[in-house]
Motif scaffolding. Structure first.
Motif, mmCIF file in Angstrom:
data_model
loop_
_atom_site.group_PDB
_atom_site.id
_atom_site.type_symbol
_atom_site.label_atom_id
_atom_site.label_comp_id
_atom_site.label_asym_id
_atom_site.label_seq_id
_atom_site.Cartn_x
_atom_site.Cartn_y
_atom_site.Cartn_z
ATOM 1 N N TYR A 29 0.830 -1.206 0.000
ATOM 2 C CA TYR A 29 0.000 0.000 0.000
ATOM 3 C C TYR A 29 0.870 1.263 0.000
ATOM 4 O O TYR A 29 0.590 2.220 -0.737
ATOM 5 N N ALA A 30 1.928 1.243 0.841
ATOM 6 C CA ALA A 30 2.816 2.412 0.885
ATOM 7 C C ALA A 30 3.479 2.642 -0.471
ATOM 8 O O ALA A 30 3.614 3.782 -0.934
ATOM 9 N N ALA A 31 3.902 1.532 -1.119
ATOM 10 C CA ALA A 31 4.544 1.673 -2.427
ATOM 11 C C ALA A 31 3.561 2.204 -3.467
ATOM 12 O O ALA A 31 3.894 3.080 -4.266
ATOM 13 N N SER A 32 2.341 1.665 -3.464
ATOM 14 C CA SER A 32 1.345 2.138 -4.434
ATOM 15 C C SER A 32 0.989 3.602 -4.181
ATOM 16 O O SER A 32 0.778 4.378 -5.119
ATOM 17 N N ARG A 33 0.923 3.985 -2.903
ATOM 18 C CA ARG A 33 0.624 5.388 -2.570
ATOM 19 C C ARG A 33 1.725 6.303 -3.104
ATOM 20 O O ARG A 33 1.455 7.365 -3.659
ATOM 21 N N GLU A 34 2.981 5.864 -2.936
ATOM 22 C CA GLU A 34 4.096 6.682 -3.417
ATOM 23 C C GLU A 34 4.082 6.779 -4.941
ATOM 24 O O GLU A 34 4.348 7.837 -5.518
ATOM 25 N N ILE A 35 3.750 5.664 -5.596
ATOM 26 C CA ILE A 35 3.672 5.677 -7.063
ATOM 27 C C ILE A 35 2.581 6.625 -7.535
ATOM 28 O O ILE A 35 2.750 7.391 -8.493
ATOM 29 N N LEU A 36 1.428 6.580 -6.855
ATOM 30 C CA LEU A 36 0.324 7.477 -7.224
ATOM 31 C C LEU A 36 0.716 8.941 -7.056
ATOM 32 O O LEU A 36 0.408 9.790 -7.896
ATOM 33 N N LEU A 37 1.411 9.247 -5.938
ATOM 34 C CA LEU A 37 1.830 10.630 -5.707
ATOM 35 C C LEU A 37 2.809 11.100 -6.778
ATOM 36 O O LEU A 37 2.693 12.217 -7.297
ATOM 37 N N LYS A 38 3.768 10.237 -7.125
ATOM 38 C CA LYS A 38 4.738 10.622 -8.150
ATOM 39 C C LYS A 38 4.043 10.834 -9.491
ATOM 40 O O LYS A 38 4.351 11.784 -10.220
ATOM 41 N N SER A 39 3.115 9.952 -9.818
ATOM 42 C CA SER A 39 2.396 10.088 -11.087
ATOM 43 C C SER A 39 1.550 11.357 -11.101
ATOM 44 O O SER A 39 1.485 12.058 -12.113
ATOM 45 N N ALA A 40 0.893 11.642 -9.965
ATOM 46 C CA ALA A 40 0.072 12.855 -9.889
ATOM 47 C C ALA A 40 0.935 14.110 -10.041
ATOM 48 O O ALA A 40 0.535 15.077 -10.706
ATOM 49 N N LYS A 41 2.121 14.107 -9.433
ATOM 50 C CA LYS A 41 3.008 15.271 -9.553
ATOM 51 C C LYS A 41 3.460 15.468 -10.998
ATOM 52 O O LYS A 41 3.481 16.590 -11.507
ATOM 53 N N GLN A 42 3.809 14.359 -11.653
ATOM 54 C CA GLN A 42 4.249 14.475 -13.034
ATOM 55 C C GLN A 42 3.118 14.945 -13.926
ATOM 56 O O GLN A 42 3.304 15.775 -14.834
ATOM 57 N N GLU A 43 1.905 14.432 -13.677
ATOM 58 C CA GLU A 43 0.742 14.849 -14.458
ATOM 59 C C GLU A 43 0.439 16.330 -14.233
ATOM 60 O O GLU A 43 0.133 17.060 -15.182
ATOM 61 N N LEU A 44 0.550 16.780 -12.972
ATOM 62 C CA LEU A 44 0.319 18.196 -12.683
ATOM 63 C C LEU A 44 1.337 19.076 -13.394
ATOM 64 O O LEU A 44 0.990 20.111 -13.969
ATOM 65 N N LEU A 45 2.617 18.673 -13.343
ATOM 66 C CA LEU A 45 3.657 19.479 -13.980
ATOM 67 C C LEU A 45 3.438 19.539 -15.491
ATOM 68 O O LEU A 45 3.575 20.604 -16.106
ATOM 69 N N THR A 46 3.080 18.397 -16.088
ATOM 70 C CA THR A 46 2.821 18.379 -17.530
ATOM 71 C C THR A 46 1.623 19.266 -17.870
ATOM 72 O O THR A 46 1.654 20.033 -18.838
ATOM 73 N N SER A 47 0.551 19.166 -17.055
ATOM 74 C CA SER A 47 -0.627 19.996 -17.301
ATOM 75 C C SER A 47 -0.291 21.483 -17.176
ATOM 76 O O SER A 47 -0.776 22.309 -17.955
ATOM 77 N N THR A 48 0.553 21.831 -16.194
ATOM 78 C CA THR A 48 0.940 23.236 -16.008
ATOM 79 C C THR A 48 1.718 23.743 -17.210
ATOM 80 O O THR A 48 1.509 24.866 -17.679
ATOM 81 N N ARG A 49 2.619 22.912 -17.724
ATOM 82 C CA ARG A 49 3.403 23.336 -18.889
ATOM 83 C C ARG A 49 2.518 23.478 -20.128
ATOM 84 O O ARG A 49 2.706 24.385 -20.938
ATOM 85 N N VAL A 50 1.585 22.552 -20.290
ATOM 86 C CA VAL A 50 0.653 22.667 -21.422
ATOM 87 C C VAL A 50 -0.171 23.946 -21.289
ATOM 88 O O VAL A 50 -0.392 24.673 -22.271
ATOM 89 N N LEU A 51 -0.627 24.247 -20.059
ATOM 90 C CA LEU A 51 -1.410 25.463 -19.840
ATOM 91 C C LEU A 51 -0.574 26.706 -20.129
ATOM 92 O O LEU A 51 -1.058 27.667 -20.739
ATOM 93 N N ALA A 52 0.704 26.690 -19.714
ATOM 94 C CA ALA A 52 1.583 27.832 -19.993
ATOM 95 C C ALA A 52 1.770 28.015 -21.497
ATOM 96 O O ALA A 52 1.795 29.139 -22.007
ATOM 97 N N ARG A 53 1.892 26.898 -22.205
ATOM 98 C CA ARG A 53 2.044 26.990 -23.654
ATOM 99 C C ARG A 53 0.786 27.575 -24.296
ATOM 100 O O ARG A 53 0.868 28.374 -25.230
#
Length: 573
Positions: A29-53
């Motif tokens: 569970y801890a590993a899956s939670r960490e994976i979800l957080l990392k994926s969410a951060k990467q998705e947020l950063l990508t979305s922010t860059r797309v929005l900036a573009r």
């Protein structure tokens, strides 16, 4: 009372089994939670860059609209003949058409450089609709900085104001609202001084509301200027503090943003805790966005945030399954430990090892899936859990790839956009510079497209653009690049070394294909095209030079007459 070794071993194995099951479940569970957080951060950063573009593309679109207005034949007449109503009425009509197509425009004005900056043509957006202001209601604007600063710019350069609250006197709906002003000087051909300027007031809240509408539900948007003053925030009371005599800075609320405001870093992704920033815990991504125009403000800080609870909610089904798996294992260990101590040791160790390897990103290894007892059920449940996590990771990867595709392709036609075109052109130039050869850029602008769009509507215009894109793709090779810059502007990129005659033949072939009639809902729509050609190394050494030369050649072809082809070397003659 003495207990036998079987009982002790059974109790020991039961305790070990319960402990192993609990630790395996917790670790997974801890590993899956960490994976979800990392994926969410990467998705947020990508979305922010797309929005900036997208923000940059919106700003470039406004500049193109200003350039179209500033170079319109009627604009100089409206400035030089203030008593002539025809050119002023023509400009007012153009203003209204642009404001209808761009709901975020509060106001469009043509201001004279003389008469203390008197407004010559002005269209306001009011609650009742678009209103042309005339007569004594036109105001003198020469005392405003944006007028003087814009008149100093060269032809085609854009002035960008600071984002602020609009306190200019007037009745438009943008009064006392967050506003961004963009302006461009109007210069006569060969004139030393600007005759006037075109100014557009952009609704900041409306523009960002349209951008945020494309974001997933629950995302929160943040925007600050180059000094960190908050411009957009979920709590509107924190915005535009400088307009009320106090500074409310993004870096004071979020210390992680300070390095972006100072320019030390371009991006930051972080989590907030329960007591931070008087908001619920969230995952946030911020980037610094540089706007390269003539402006007092060249940097913005843009951020997106998602509630942490929403991110972690994806792990709840997994947590329930893990709890069921652990509970089942504990029950099995308590009931069967005495008689099956030796039998259960090996499968439990296998499951624990598989959980460990899976948490470390390695293949889980063999599992006792063929067993018909509870341990086999546990192994199959663990394999199902692994499949669920892998499926979630694959889904996140697909979303990320979709966002990357959206950032590099035109939404209407599916062709590469300016960003991908520039990357490919840089690569072709670099290859040609290393190995010899050349690169050709064909800048295509459709003729009579605006007339068609106005007569048959935007749906017809979109359908025509899609057909034009398909025709261009059908006439070119797979190694060539066909891109859409926006509006009715297309670019064809030829990679291989080609002679001038060969390029001219290709351009004529494209011109013939583009001018063929288009059938649309019982109508035959006739278009033309003007093609400008820039070549490497003949016309320049960099991407910017080649693109600019091709653009100039296109305008030279259009100036001679619609439906022409022009090389840059010919355009200079």
């Amino acid at each position: 009372m003495k207990y036998g070794i079987a009982f002790k071993l059974g109790v020991l194995l039961a305790l070990v089994g319960v402990l192993a099951a609990g630790l395996s479940g917790f670790y997974a569970y801890a590993a899956s939670r960490e994976i979800l957080l990392k994926s969410a951060k990467q998705e947020l950063l990508t979305s922010t860059r797309v929005l900036a573009r997208r923000i940059t593309l919106n700003r470039e679109e406004v500049s193109r609209n200003l350039l179209m207005l500033a170079t319109h034949p009627a604009v100089l007449r409206a400035l030089q003949e203030p008593d002539a109503e025809a050119p002023a009425e023509q400009m007012a009509t153009l203003f209204k058409q642009l404001m209808l197509a761009n709901p975020s425009y509060f106001q469009l004005r043509l201001i004279s450089a003389s008469a203390h900056g008197l407004e010559r043509v002005r269209v306001d957006r009011q609650l009742a609709g678009l209103i042309r202001v005339s007569g004594e209601d036109l105001q003198e604007k020469g005392h405003f900085d944006y007028v003087a600063d814009t008149l100093k710019l060269a032809a085609g350069e854009t002035y960008l104001s600071r984002i602020s609250i609009n306190h200019e006197r007037g009745a438009n709906t943008g009064q006392d609202q967050p506003t961004l002003q963009l302006a461009m000087p109007v210069r006569s051909q060969g004139g030393d001084a600007a005759a006037g300027l075109i100014v557009v007031n952009v609704d900041l809240n409306g523009m960002f509301a349209l951008l945020q509408a494309d974001l997933p539900a629950g995302f929160k948007l943040f925007l600050a200027n180059g000094e960190g003053d908050i411009l957009i925030h979920p709590d509107s009371a924190r915005t535009f503090g400088f307009d009320r005599g106090r500074r409310v800075l993004m870096q004071d609320e979020m210390a992680q943003v300070a390095d972006i405001v100072s320019g030390r870093f371009d991006a930051a992704v972080f989590e907030t805790s329960e007591n931070d920033y008087a908001m619920a815990p969230m995952v946030a991504a911020f980037i610094g966005q540089t706007i390269k125009v003539h402006s007092n403000e060249s940097r913005l800080v843009l951020g997106l945030a998602q509630p942490l609870a929403e991110v972690l909610s994806r792990s709840q089904p997994l947590a329930s399954e893990l709890l069921q798996i652990v509970s089942l294992l504990c029950l099995l260990c308590l009931l069967l430990a005495a008689g099956l101590a030796r039998a259960i040791t090996r499968p439990i160790n296998a499951v624990s090892a598989a959980a460990q390897r899976f948490a470390e990103g390695l293949p889980p290894g063999p599992l006792p899936l063929a067993r018909k007892d509870e341990l086999g059920s546990l192994a199959r449940s663990f394999a199902w859990m692994q499949g669920q996590i892998s499926e979630q990771m694959a889904d996140l990867l697909r979303k990320q790839e979709a966002l990357e595709h959206l950032a590099q392709h035109d939404m209407l036609t599916g062709l590469p956009n300016r960003r991908l075109l520039e990357v490919r052109l840089d690569g072709f130039i670099a290859a040609a510079r290393r190995h010899g050869g050349g690169v050709c850029v064909l800048f295509i602008d459709l003729d009579r497209f605006k007339v068609l769009n106005d007569r048959y509507g935007h749906d017809a215009g979109d359908a025509v653009l899609k057909i034009i894109a398909e025709r261009l793709l059908g006439m070119m090779r797979e190694v060539d690049t066909v891109a859409r810059l926006g509006g009715d502007e297309f670019v064809v990129l030829l990679e291989a070394q080609t002679s001038m005659d060969h390029v001219a033949a290709i351009a004529e072939k494209l011109l013939s294909g583009l001018t063929a009639p288009i059938a649309y809902q019982g109508h035959e729509l006739a278009l033309g095209a003007s093609i400008g050609i820039g070549r490497y190394p003949q016309d320049g050494q960099t991407r910017a030079e080649i693109m600019a030369k091709a653009d100039q050649a296109m305008y030279a072809a259009k100036a001679v007459g619609q439906g022409g082809v022009r090389f840059y070397s010919s355009a200079k003659e």
